[in-house]
Structure formats: C-alpha cells, structure tokens
Write a protein that holds these residues in place. Structure first.
Motif, PDB file in Angstrom:
ATOM      1  N   PHE A 157       0.846  -1.192   0.000  1.00 29.26           N
ATOM      2  CA  PHE A 157       0.000   0.000   0.000  1.00 29.26           C
ATOM      3  C   PHE A 157       0.881   1.241   0.000  1.00 29.26           C
ATOM      4  O   PHE A 157       1.840   1.319   0.768  1.00 29.26           O
ATOM      5  CB  PHE A 157      -0.911  -0.006   1.233  1.00 29.26           C
ATOM      6  CG  PHE A 157      -1.791  -1.218   1.293  1.00 29.26           C
ATOM      7  CD1 PHE A 157      -2.991  -1.262   0.614  1.00 29.26           C
ATOM      8  CD2 PHE A 157      -1.392  -2.338   2.022  1.00 29.26           C
ATOM      9  CE1 PHE A 157      -3.796  -2.394   0.660  1.00 29.26           C
ATOM     10  CE2 PHE A 157      -2.184  -3.475   2.077  1.00 29.26           C
ATOM     11  CZ  PHE A 157      -3.389  -3.506   1.394  1.00 29.26           C
ATOM     12  N   THR A 166      -2.438   7.116  -1.283  1.00 31.44           N
ATOM     13  CA  THR A 166      -3.839   7.146  -0.861  1.00 31.44           C
ATOM     14  C   THR A 166      -4.489   5.759  -0.826  1.00 31.44           C
ATOM     15  O   THR A 166      -5.698   5.656  -0.602  1.00 31.44           O
ATOM     16  CB  THR A 166      -4.666   8.065  -1.778  1.00 31.44           C
ATOM     17  OG1 THR A 166      -4.550   7.583  -3.129  1.00 31.44           O
ATOM     18  CG2 THR A 166      -4.185   9.509  -1.692  1.00 31.44           C
ATOM     19  N   ASP A 167      -3.695   4.702  -1.054  1.00 33.21           N
ATOM     20  CA  ASP A 167      -4.242   3.349  -0.946  1.00 33.21           C
ATOM     21  C   ASP A 167      -4.774   3.133   0.468  1.00 33.21           C
ATOM     22  O   ASP A 167      -4.083   3.428   1.448  1.00 33.21           O
ATOM     23  CB  ASP A 167      -3.159   2.278  -1.184  1.00 33.21           C
ATOM     24  CG  ASP A 167      -2.595   2.279  -2.598  1.00 33.21           C
ATOM     25  OD1 ASP A 167      -3.231   2.857  -3.495  1.00 33.21           O
ATOM     26  OD2 ASP A 167      -1.514   1.675  -2.781  1.00 33.21           O
ATOM     27  N   VAL A 168      -5.989   2.606   0.563  1.00 33.58           N
ATOM     28  CA  VAL A 168      -6.554   2.263   1.865  1.00 33.58           C
ATOM     29  C   VAL A 168      -6.002   0.891   2.254  1.00 33.58           C
ATOM     30  O   VAL A 168      -6.069  -0.066   1.485  1.00 33.58           O
ATOM     31  CB  VAL A 168      -8.094   2.228   1.824  1.00 33.58           C
ATOM     32  CG1 VAL A 168      -8.669   1.769   3.156  1.00 33.58           C
ATOM     33  CG2 VAL A 168      -8.640   3.600   1.460  1.00 33.58           C
ATOM     34  N   THR A 199      -5.177   5.244   5.253  1.00 32.77           N
ATOM     35  CA  THR A 199      -4.378   5.154   4.032  1.00 32.77           C
ATOM     36  C   THR A 199      -2.915   4.982   4.421  1.00 32.77           C
ATOM     37  O   THR A 199      -2.519   5.280   5.558  1.00 32.77           O
ATOM     38  CB  THR A 199      -4.516   6.429   3.175  1.00 32.77           C
ATOM     39  OG1 THR A 199      -3.945   7.530   3.883  1.00 32.77           O
ATOM     40  CG2 THR A 199      -5.966   6.712   2.804  1.00 32.77           C
ATOM     41  N   GLN A 216      -1.469   8.294   5.629  1.00 35.79           N
ATOM     42  CA  GLN A 216      -1.783   8.661   7.011  1.00 35.79           C
ATOM     43  C   GLN A 216      -0.819   7.993   7.991  1.00 35.79           C
ATOM     44  O   GLN A 216      -0.401   8.611   8.961  1.00 35.79           O
ATOM     45  CB  GLN A 216      -3.219   8.261   7.360  1.00 35.79           C
ATOM     46  CG  GLN A 216      -4.261   9.145   6.721  1.00 35.79           C
ATOM     47  CD  GLN A 216      -5.647   8.616   6.981  1.00 35.79           C
ATOM     48  OE1 GLN A 216      -5.989   7.487   6.602  1.00 35.79           O
ATOM     49  NE2 GLN A 216      -6.461   9.429   7.652  1.00 35.79           N
ATOM     50  N   PRO A 242     -10.004   8.379   4.392  1.00 33.09           N
ATOM     51  CA  PRO A 242     -10.550   7.877   3.113  1.00 33.09           C
ATOM     52  C   PRO A 242     -12.066   7.870   3.136  1.00 33.09           C
ATOM     53  O   PRO A 242     -12.689   7.852   4.146  1.00 33.09           O
ATOM     54  CB  PRO A 242      -9.979   6.470   2.996  1.00 33.09           C
ATOM     55  CG  PRO A 242      -9.527   6.073   4.347  1.00 33.09           C
ATOM     56  CD  PRO A 242      -9.299   7.353   5.116  1.00 33.09           C
TER      57      PRO A 242
END
Length: 196
Positions: free
Chosen positions: A165, A168-170, A182, A185, A196
């Motif tokens: 990840f 912005t990938d969750v 994300t 974060q 997200p």
C-alpha cells in the motif's frame, strides 16, 4: 558481543543484565544491540497504537517492550515495534516477564517500522518475515517510510501473501477490517491528510 564459544541460550538471555538500559535482540545466540529509534519511526508506531486503541482493548496492545521468541538457526528473540495479542496470549503472559515464549500462542499481528539501511531492511523484510511466518503470526506489517510503502503480509497455509500500500491506498487488513487508514496517514502521522 558474544563469541562463537559463548553463545547465549534463551535462559541466559532472559537472565542477562549489563546494568544499562540498552535493548538487545538475541540472534542465533548473539546479543544484537538495538539502537534508539528515529523520531519519525517512534511517531509512526505511536500513531498506529492510537488507531488500534479505537477498537482493540489497551491490555491487548504491546509497544516496543515485549519480547517475541522465534526460531532461527538457534533461538532468536525479537522486539517488535507493535503487537496485538489475543486474550489467550494475554493470560499466558500475565504477571510474568513480557516475553512471548514458543509454548505460548502467537500474537494476532506484529508491526515493524523499518529503520534506514540494508541491515535493517534485510532484518525486517527477509529474516523476520520467515521467522514470523514460522511462528504462525496471522498478520505482519512492514512499515517503510523511506520507501513510502506499507507491506501487509497475511499468513495463508504457512506462508505470507503480500499486499503493498502506498499514498492514498486504503490499507486492507484481513485481521482488522474496521481499520480505515491510508498508507499516507500512517507514513506521515501528524500531517493533515483526510480520512478515506
């Protein structure tokens, strides 16, 4: 450091005290000094701790000071940055030294925040990956701020399957599906990155 002649056993390691507050891991009978974490790595692990506290009781969370015994060529003792325990494991540790021995159940999850350098990368990406899989830990996160990615390993039939990840990938955790974070974060805690 120890020599080939005086490699430590697990019992000797657990009784070892050099009179300092230096932390060591035991790797194949040798003491390996763990240097202090960078401020960034500390912040990342504390941020994750704060996120897991939203749905995991505090008594099931361990941060940096609980030892995990794994098997290598000889016994190894690791000091993960963050662990989530099961109730059964909590009861097994209760009242004793904060050491998870091979006769105890594994933690549900282990998180390692990678420090810069090839030795640290090898330890977290290669050695701990196989050690944690052999120990039966269902989920292992490798949080790598230098590479700006989180590698989430899920144990399937004794081997880890990998998902990476970034940005912005969750993060999709099988163990903790309620987690809504994300990669950005986690990798840049304290900055104003929207949920997200």
């Amino acid at each position: 450091m120890t020599t080939a002649v005086d490699k430590l056993t697990l019992v000797e390691y657990l009784a070892y005290d050099d009179g300092t507050d230096v932390k060591y891991e035991l790797v194949d009978g040798e003491l390996v000094e763990m240097p202090p974490e960078s401020d960034r790595n500390n912040l990342i692990s504390l941020y994750l701790l704060s996120q897991f506290l939203k749905f995991v009781p505090i008594q099931l969370i361990r941060h940096k000071d609980t030892e995990l015994v794994v098997i290598g060529n000889r016994t190894r003792v690791r000091l993960p940055d963050l662990m989530i325990l099961t109730q059964e494991l909590l009861e097994a540790i209760a009242g004793g030294r904060a050491t998870i021995t091979p006769d105890m159940p594994p933690p549900v999850m282990v998180v390692e925040v990678v420090s810069p350098g090839k030795v640290n990368e090898d330890r977290d990406y290669r050695y701990k990956r196989s050690e944690y899989a052999a120990r039966g830990i269902p989920e292992y996160w490798i949080v790598d701020a230098t590479q700006a990615r989180i590698t989430l390993l899920t144990l399937v039939d004794g081997l880890y399957e990998e998902a990476v990840f970034q940005g912005t990938d969750v993060i999709k955790s099988v163990t903790f599906p309620m987690l809504n974070l994300t990669a950005a974060q986690v990798l840049t805690p304290g900055q104003n990155i929207p949920n997200p």
